[in-house]
Write an enzyme that holds these catalytic residues in place. Structure first.
Site, short mmCIF file in Angstrom:
data_model
loop_
_atom_site.label_atom_id
_atom_site.label_comp_id
_atom_site.label_asym_id
_atom_site.label_seq_id
_atom_site.Cartn_x
_atom_site.Cartn_y
_atom_site.Cartn_z
N TYR A 1 60.07 -52.40 43.72
CA TYR A 1 59.58 -51.00 42.89
C TYR A 1 59.53 -50.10 44.09
O TYR A 1 60.33 -48.99 43.88
CB TYR A 1 58.20 -51.12 42.15
CG TYR A 1 57.90 -49.82 41.86
CD1 TYR A 1 58.62 -48.95 41.06
CD2 TYR A 1 56.52 -49.28 42.30
CE1 TYR A 1 58.02 -47.71 40.73
CE2 TYR A 1 56.02 -48.25 41.77
CZ TYR A 1 56.92 -47.31 41.14
OH TYR A 1 56.38 -45.73 40.85
N ALA B 1 48.71 -60.54 44.28
CA ALA B 1 49.40 -60.70 45.32
C ALA B 1 50.04 -59.20 45.68
O ALA B 1 50.45 -58.27 44.85
CB ALA B 1 50.78 -61.50 45.20
#
Ligand code: UDP
Length: 328
Positions: free
Chosen positions: A141, A283
């Site tokens: 992203y 994560a």
């Protein structure tokens, strides 16, 4: 002045449209409604349903409407999903923006304000983060947003287009009226998830790790009210209209709150005990992300108006309490 808002039915896009219309601007919206909501479209805006990857459709809108500037929110923005489906992010965010720029250049539209993100920095070397700090995204992203910024830079040099890239930190809160707010499916953001507990939709909130090197062991983020973000877009359009050069600005309050502090404030606002359980770290979560927004304050004259966490959560609560199922 007519402003085209791409993704104007989404969370930050719809709030920006509300502020633009309150400021007396003429607004055109394009949204494919894949993640946006028809109900979030301001009744005074002219709405075109379609996709920015559809060149013919974009050309038609540019030819029909006399657009002075574009504000671009039309992108996929889920960090976790971007790691599982990177090509979806390259397709929508990068290929979509490439087609948009083709159409803007062909139709002589030369100003664009663009939603970027703190995820362009990745793990920060220090906080507060400056615009000149190292950019090394840790997820697809952030990488696609950084590549979009670079695409604007090079297209700008070749075709005289000017852009402002706004790197948001943690967008949150809802319109003061409580009529529009955050509605993602699935929801992954901290404040709406916390508020699902007092709304009876979730039994507890998970705290993703309490062994970070922060004051209470939980992650620190810079939470910025969506209406303050919206105001920054209006200032950025004015900045470009005044003939200023392309630029990049961070948008945050410059103050960090831990996950535990956010939960405590939500308990106070909702008068609900909101049980919390610590779970393993998620994560890719940096311990701390705090913006330096001095540049936006100085150059754009931006000043966040809703900077108390209590006020931010109160506006979010007003929206979620009255719309427990979002726009549906
Ligand atoms: N977070 C959490 N529990 C949740 C959702 C998020 O502890 O159920 C934490 C997350 O690890 C991060 C912070 O809350 O430190 C803000 O996460 P969010 O997903 O809202 O925004 P991000 O910082 O990832 O853009």
């Amino acid at each position: 002045m007519t402003i085209l808002v791409l993704g104007g039915a989404g969370y930050i896009g719809s709030h920006t449209v509300y502020e633009l219309i309150d400021n007396g601007e003429d607004v055109v919206i394009i949204d494919n409604l894949l993640t946006g909501h028809k109900e979030a479209v301001h009744p005074k805006a002219r709405f075109y349903q379609g996709d920015i990857r559809d060149r013919e459709f974009l050309d038609k809108v540019f030819q029909k409407e006399k657009i002075d500037a574009v504000i671009h929110f039309a992108a996929c923005s889920l960090v976790g999903e971007s790691m599982e489906k990177p090509l979806k992010y390259y397709d929508n965010n990068l290929c979509g923006t490439k087609i948009l720029l083709d159409s803007m250049v062909a139709n002589g539209v030369d100003k664009i304000v663009f939603s970027s993100t703190a995820a362009t920095y990745g793990e920060p070397e220090k906080v507060p983060i400056l615009e000149t700090d190292r950019t090394e995204p840790t997820n697809t992203y952030g990488e696609t947003k950084l590549s979009m910024e670079k695409m604007f830079k090079w297209v700008g040099k070749a075709h005289g287009l000017r852009y402002v890239s706004l790197r948001y930190f943690n967008a949150c809160g809802a319109h003061i009226s409580g009529e529009i707010g955050e509605d993602h499916n699935p929801e992954s953001h901290l404040i709406p998830l916390i508020l699902q507990v007092p709304n009876g939709k979730r039994e507890f909130i998970s705290i993703f790790g309490d062994d970070y090197d922060t004051k209470d062991g939980t992650c620190v983020r810079d939470y910025i009210h969506v209406t303050d973000l919206a105001q920054a877009h209006i200032l950025a359009v004015k900045y470009l209209q005044n003939g200023n050069e392309s630029n990049i600005f961070n948008l945050g309050n410059g103050v960090g709150f831990t996950v535990k502090e956010v939960i405590d404030t939500a308990r106070k606002v909702t008068s609900h005990p909101i049980p919390a359980k610590t779970t393993p770290r998620r994560a890719g979560d940096p311990a701390q992300l705090i913006a330096s927004s001095e540049k936006a304050r100085k150059i754009l004259g931006w000043k966040p108006q809703h900077d108390s966490l209590e006020e931010i959560i109160s506006t979010a609560w007003k929206w979620h309490k009255n719309h427990p199922n979002g726009f549906n």
